[in-house]
Scaffold this active site. Structure first.
Site: not given
Lengths: 418, 418
Positions: A187, A189, A218, A220, A243, A266, A290, A317, A319, A346, A398
């Site tokens: 995958k 990102k 993905d 985003n 995605e 997601n 998730d 999903h 993080n 991750h 974050r």
């Protein structure tokens, strides 16, 4: 069995400079660790995306949890919803419920001498497949304060620190990660560079790994509908799923009419409240579960049944996280009859942990632990050290946009960039 | 923990001459009892609607169950689906899965010294409310072979045998049943007499019990859409819900547009396969769960989450049953956060049982047992006696039309009668 103590510990773990549509991962990722101690001397742990707010909310749960039986998950959830629900936003409430429910499951498993998966209906598979999670990134492995606690036997050495800012960098990263962990799905990102560059990277991955390796992109939700249609058509036959190229269920539904690729999300369907809309619009073919964001392990099983009932696929999903979340993902992933794809994680990007013996990837999968509870034990020295990092790292929420501005002054997030 | 033995016992219990749209209850109702014995000397029990077919299917499961760990519910369900799924119809498969899952839960609860509800997330309520299930009936209490095993302390004496063929008979029955059991909601099984008579009975109940007593009418899908609209409008403000007046989701959806009463179903939406249609059409406001027909206790929790997610109410359906099913209904009913109505039960109509100490109604509710497993113990003498009744009663499948023809020669079932 009663809960006697609750410990809430925010931690910061070194996180590499990974790029995404929101900006850049800061040098530290924040997690919050929950530990519940019972009157029979057992402890159970949970982990969620961290920071000051979620830590404060979890601290407020203590008085409602002490004295409760960890098997009373419904009563605990209802109490927290009643006591916090009027003030906390639903996303934070789901995180709080998840952290506490996972810690209760760990306790319950230890109490009955069974792995958590056995309290979720038992294994539907002996191991859970994960995908290589590829990122555009700057050079470096993140962190600076020097705590290194993860058993690094399964590390991928210098490659984890390498820059990856183009198709070749991504292919090299994929090769190194797959060599170390054995992942069989990839995958990327996206949402970082112009669509043509990211699509080029997907074709490069396809060339390098062959047509039998499932690939996912993905962006985003940072592409326009028009852009998503244009590049989606180009990616037909290349991607396993596409995605969140766009934002909103309505845009996903429109996109679905124009490309034959299965759409996954997601970002557009992220809670039970979003489910009726998704089913009415036919916005996505695959929902990424998730357990942190959907409210726990039982909620994830419920989501699985909903996906099966409505003919939707289920993936997972992730993080940035440490070994407690990974163990929870493995237990619930093993219990889910409807899990139809390799899960995101991750984990290979992190090299610090709070567990003594992290679960290990073999051929891209993790074997479901047979030991009681989650099957991981807290490394209290590491937990203390990573809590020190949290206190010293200068971050309490974050913020990928701010982290990016350090590298590119004036950089701003755009909801739709291309 | 391993399953060492499986015993499948079809039984026949005396059943009163209750009328419904399909005809008449025969003198005996058929159930099948499953007992699983584990290698640590525990046993677990399950109960489903019985007869020769389901008993034969359950017998075929034995070789797939022996040696399995009862905690491995997912693996067991998958094995049974794979081994039987190609030959068995989905309705029978759900019954088989339910009987075995409940017996496994009873075993699991005993193994970990917890009531079954604690393996379903714990109690959301301390007691589960039930409704008085009223029937038009001929005189008599059913049976003839003379076995009486139920502790009759909570019986309602002569009133159970009384004829009820009009509004007065129904009101008298309701009063006697509520006096004995304390029910606070009333449901009439309709579809027996012309609509005006059954509506008259509902008004009579409303007059007798007052406007605060929730009332339900279930014409068993035997009314036309037009008839259902006409009488539905008359019943607005009288009924809590209007159960299956018509057949098919399409007709329910059309009815829903024409009456303000909430519509409930256990005939139009009866499996997960029916859920997408129900949600698309908006056919019903309330779904009646039934762990026997939906595939078990976990499936019932899943159905609850689906109802909550889509803003539907959840209630519970019943058939003639003994104490094992009642216990299972109480455990799952207590665990369901979304249960919004008093549950149906035929239990007051039965006076024979296979458990040593039936759960007792207090103020129309049953307190959730705290003892391990389901909280009921098998009365092996009664089980043997009721198995003898099964062998001698001359019935091996339920057939209400045939039973009715004994009373009314030439009577035929009609899918739509009025």
């Amino acid at each position: 069995m009663k809960i006697l103590e609750m410990h809430v510990t925010p931690i910061a773990i070194s996180d590499p400079p990974l790029l995404n549509a929101a900006g850049l991962h800061a040098p530290y990722a924040l997690r919050t660790i929950v530990e519940l101690v019972s009157d029979d001397g057992l402890y159970g742990v949970g982990e969620v995306p961290g920071g000051a707010s979620i830590t404060a909310w979890l601290e407020q749960c203590r008085s409602h949890l002490l004295g409760q039986d960890p098997f009373q998950l419904n009563a605990i959830a209802e109490t927290l919803k009643t006591r916090l629900g009027g003030r906390i936003n639903p996303r934070h409430l789901a995180l709080v419920q998840s952290a506490i429910e996972v810690a209760c499951f760990d306790l319950m498993g230890k109490a009955v001498n069974r792995p958590v998966v056995d309290l979720l209906g038992g294994k539907t598979r002996d191991q859970v497949d994960f995908a290589a999670y590829l990122f555009y990134k700057y050079e470096g492995v993140g962190g600076a304060l020097g705590f290194k606690t993860r058993d690094n036997a399964q590390g991928w050495g210098a490659a984890r620190g390498a820059e990856a800012l183009d198709a070749k960098g991504i292919v090299d990263q994929a090769k190194a990660m797959c060599e170390a962990y054995g992942f069989k799905s990839l995958k990327l990102k996206g949402g970082v560079f112009p669509p043509e560059e990211e699509v080029e990277a997907m074709f490069a991955l396809s060339d390098a790994f062959g047509p039998d390796t499932p690939l996912r992109l993905d962006p985003n939700a940072i592409w326009s509908l028009e852009t998503s249609i244009t590049w989606g058509k180009r990616l037909e036959g290349v991607l396993e799923y596409y995605e969140d190229p766009v934002r909103t269920q309505e845009a996903m539904a429109e996109l679905a009419k124009n490309v034959s690729l299965p759409l996954a999300t997601n970002m557009c369907t992220t809670s039970f409240a979003d489910i009726p809309g998704a089913m009415k619009l036919g916005s996505e073919a695959i929902i990424l579960s998730d357990h942190h964001y959907w409210g726990g392990l039982r909620a994830t099983l419920d989501l699985g049944r909903i996906c099966q009932t409505f003919g939707r696929g289920l993936s997972m999903h992730s993080n940035s996280h440490v070994g407690i979340s990974l163990a929870a993902m493995v237990h619930v992933g093993a219990a889910l009859p409807y899990l139809s794809y390799a899960c995101d994680t991750h984990y290979p990007w992190q090299y610090e942990d709070v567990v003594t013996k992290p679960l290990e990837f073999i051929d891209g999968a993790i074997k479901v632990p047979d030991s009681p509870g989650l099957g991981v034990e807290l490394d209290r020295d590491s937990l203390a050290a990573l809590h020190e990092t949290y206190k010293n790292c200068g971050l309490d929420e974050r913020n990928d946009e701010l982290a990016m501005q350090v590298k590119q002054p004036g950089w701003r997030f755009a909801a739709t960039r291309w």
